[in-house]
Write a protein that holds these residues in place. Structure first.
Motif, PDB file in Angstrom:
ATOM      1  N   ARG A  12       0.831  -1.210   0.000  1.00  0.00           N
ATOM      2  CA  ARG A  12       0.000   0.000   0.000  1.00  0.00           C
ATOM      3  C   ARG A  12       0.868   1.264   0.000  1.00  0.00           C
ATOM      4  N   LYS A  13       1.904   1.266   0.827  1.00  0.00           N
ATOM      5  CA  LYS A  13       2.792   2.437   0.877  1.00  0.00           C
ATOM      6  C   LYS A  13       3.506   2.624  -0.460  1.00  0.00           C
ATOM      7  N   MET A  14       3.955   1.519  -1.040  1.00  0.00           N
ATOM      8  CA  MET A  14       4.637   1.601  -2.334  1.00  0.00           C
ATOM      9  C   MET A  14       3.688   2.142  -3.398  1.00  0.00           C
ATOM     10  N   GLN A  15       2.472   1.668  -3.422  1.00  0.00           N
ATOM     11  CA  GLN A  15       1.502   2.156  -4.394  1.00  0.00           C
ATOM     12  C   GLN A  15       1.273   3.657  -4.218  1.00  0.00           C
ATOM     13  N   GLN A  16       1.142   4.104  -2.991  1.00  0.00           N
ATOM     14  CA  GLN A  16       0.938   5.527  -2.721  1.00  0.00           C
ATOM     15  C   GLN A  16       2.127   6.351  -3.194  1.00  0.00           C
ATOM     16  N   ARG A  17       3.308   5.860  -2.930  1.00  0.00           N
ATOM     17  CA  ARG A  17       4.522   6.576  -3.353  1.00  0.00           C
ATOM     18  C   ARG A  17       4.613   6.650  -4.874  1.00  0.00           C
ATOM     19  N   LEU A  18       4.289   5.544  -5.535  1.00  0.00           N
ATOM     20  CA  LEU A  18       4.319   5.530  -6.996  1.00  0.00           C
ATOM     21  C   LEU A  18       3.260   6.476  -7.560  1.00  0.00           C
ATOM     22  N   ALA A  19       2.084   6.487  -6.951  1.00  0.00           N
ATOM     23  CA  ALA A  19       1.012   7.375  -7.403  1.00  0.00           C
ATOM     24  C   ALA A  19       1.410   8.844  -7.265  1.00  0.00           C
ATOM     25  N   ALA A  25      10.767   5.456  -5.296  1.00  0.00           N
ATOM     26  CA  ALA A  25       9.927   4.287  -5.040  1.00  0.00           C
ATOM     27  C   ALA A  25      10.079   3.270  -6.171  1.00  0.00           C
ATOM     28  N   LEU A  26      10.098   3.759  -7.406  1.00  0.00           N
ATOM     29  CA  LEU A  26      10.295   2.847  -8.534  1.00  0.00           C
ATOM     30  C   LEU A  26      11.658   2.180  -8.434  1.00  0.00           C
ATOM     31  N   GLY A  27      12.664   2.934  -8.033  1.00  0.00           N
ATOM     32  CA  GLY A  27      13.999   2.361  -7.858  1.00  0.00           C
ATOM     33  C   GLY A  27      14.012   1.265  -6.811  1.00  0.00           C
ATOM     34  N   GLU A  28      13.334   1.497  -5.701  1.00  0.00           N
ATOM     35  CA  GLU A  28      13.260   0.482  -4.649  1.00  0.00           C
ATOM     36  C   GLU A  28      12.517  -0.756  -5.134  1.00  0.00           C
ATOM     37  N   LEU A  29      11.422  -0.539  -5.846  1.00  0.00           N
ATOM     38  CA  LEU A  29      10.646  -1.656  -6.381  1.00  0.00           C
ATOM     39  C   LEU A  29      11.489  -2.460  -7.364  1.00  0.00           C
ATOM     40  N   TYR A  30      12.207  -1.742  -8.221  1.00  0.00           N
ATOM     41  CA  TYR A  30      13.080  -2.395  -9.191  1.00  0.00           C
ATOM     42  C   TYR A  30      14.163  -3.208  -8.486  1.00  0.00           C
ATOM     43  N   ASP A  31      14.814  -2.603  -7.497  1.00  0.00           N
ATOM     44  CA  ASP A  31      15.868  -3.315  -6.767  1.00  0.00           C
ATOM     45  C   ASP A  31      15.339  -4.575  -6.108  1.00  0.00           C
ATOM     46  N   ARG A  32      14.123  -4.509  -5.638  1.00  0.00           N
ATOM     47  CA  ARG A  32      13.546  -5.647  -4.917  1.00  0.00           C
ATOM     48  C   ARG A  32      13.044  -6.757  -5.844  1.00  0.00           C
ATOM     49  N   PHE A  33      12.494  -6.391  -7.010  1.00  0.00           N
ATOM     50  CA  PHE A  33      11.804  -7.388  -7.829  1.00  0.00           C
ATOM     51  C   PHE A  33      12.341  -7.608  -9.244  1.00  0.00           C
ATOM     52  N   ALA A  34      13.282  -6.800  -9.706  1.00  0.00           N
ATOM     53  CA  ALA A  34      13.745  -6.927 -11.092  1.00  0.00           C
ATOM     54  C   ALA A  34      14.353  -8.293 -11.383  1.00  0.00           C
ATOM     55  N   SER A  35      15.140  -8.821 -10.470  1.00  0.00           N
ATOM     56  CA  SER A  35      15.756 -10.128 -10.750  1.00  0.00           C
ATOM     57  C   SER A  35      14.697 -11.229 -10.801  1.00  0.00           C
ATOM     58  N   LEU A  36      13.655 -11.105 -10.005  1.00  0.00           N
ATOM     59  CA  LEU A  36      12.559 -12.075 -10.039  1.00  0.00           C
ATOM     60  C   LEU A  36      11.803 -11.986 -11.363  1.00  0.00           C
ATOM     61  N   ARG A  56      11.805  -4.429 -18.561  1.00  0.00           N
ATOM     62  CA  ARG A  56      11.610  -2.984 -18.763  1.00  0.00           C
ATOM     63  C   ARG A  56      10.129  -2.655 -18.888  1.00  0.00           C
ATOM     64  N   ASP A  57       9.409  -3.463 -19.664  1.00  0.00           N
ATOM     65  CA  ASP A  57       7.978  -3.219 -19.882  1.00  0.00           C
ATOM     66  C   ASP A  57       7.172  -3.322 -18.584  1.00  0.00           C
ATOM     67  N   VAL A  58       7.502  -4.296 -17.761  1.00  0.00           N
ATOM     68  CA  VAL A  58       6.788  -4.479 -16.496  1.00  0.00           C
ATOM     69  C   VAL A  58       6.959  -3.247 -15.618  1.00  0.00           C
ATOM     70  N   PHE A  59       8.180  -2.776 -15.460  1.00  0.00           N
ATOM     71  CA  PHE A  59       8.407  -1.635 -14.581  1.00  0.00           C
ATOM     72  C   PHE A  59       7.908  -0.330 -15.193  1.00  0.00           C
ATOM     73  N   ALA A  60       7.910  -0.232 -16.500  1.00  0.00           N
ATOM     74  CA  ALA A  60       7.309   0.940 -17.146  1.00  0.00           C
ATOM     75  C   ALA A  60       5.803   0.955 -16.897  1.00  0.00           C
ATOM     76  N   HIS A  61       5.165  -0.216 -16.975  1.00  0.00           N
ATOM     77  CA  HIS A  61       3.728  -0.305 -16.714  1.00  0.00           C
ATOM     78  C   HIS A  61       3.418   0.090 -15.273  1.00  0.00           C
TER      79      HIS A  61
END
Length: 82
Positions: A12-19, A25-36, A56-61
């Motif tokens: 929820r906090k991540m979504q709010q930050r992205l919004a 926030a995108l950088g943190e999300l990328y660091d956490r999930f890009a390899s997955l 790239r497409d996933v994180f752009a979306h």
């Protein structure tokens, strides 16, 4: 019970930050999930270059549509709406 709620709170906090357009926030999300994301895409597609593009497409979306994620949806099912 509090341990199970922690990922939902984080979502929820991540979504709010992205919004709000927080690039950090995108950088943190990328660091956490890009390899997955990349690993799954590579396993499914069997192609490194294609997996790079999908990642790239996933994180752009995510960046362009932060409101498409519903953290309250069933944790076993993806929370993204299309």
């Amino acid at each position: 019970m509090a341990k199970r709620d922690a990922p939902l709170r984080w979502d929820r906090k991540m979504q709010q930050r992205l919004a709000r357009g927080e690039a950090a926030a995108l950088g943190e999300l990328y660091d956490r999930f890009a390899s997955l994301v990349h690993g799954l895409a590579h396993r499914v597609l069997g192609d490194e270059h294609a997996a790079d593009g999908i990642t790239r497409d996933v994180f752009a979306h995510v960046w362009e549509h932060p409101d498409a994620y519903d953290p309250g949806r069933d944790r076993c099912a993806p929370g993204w709406r299309t």
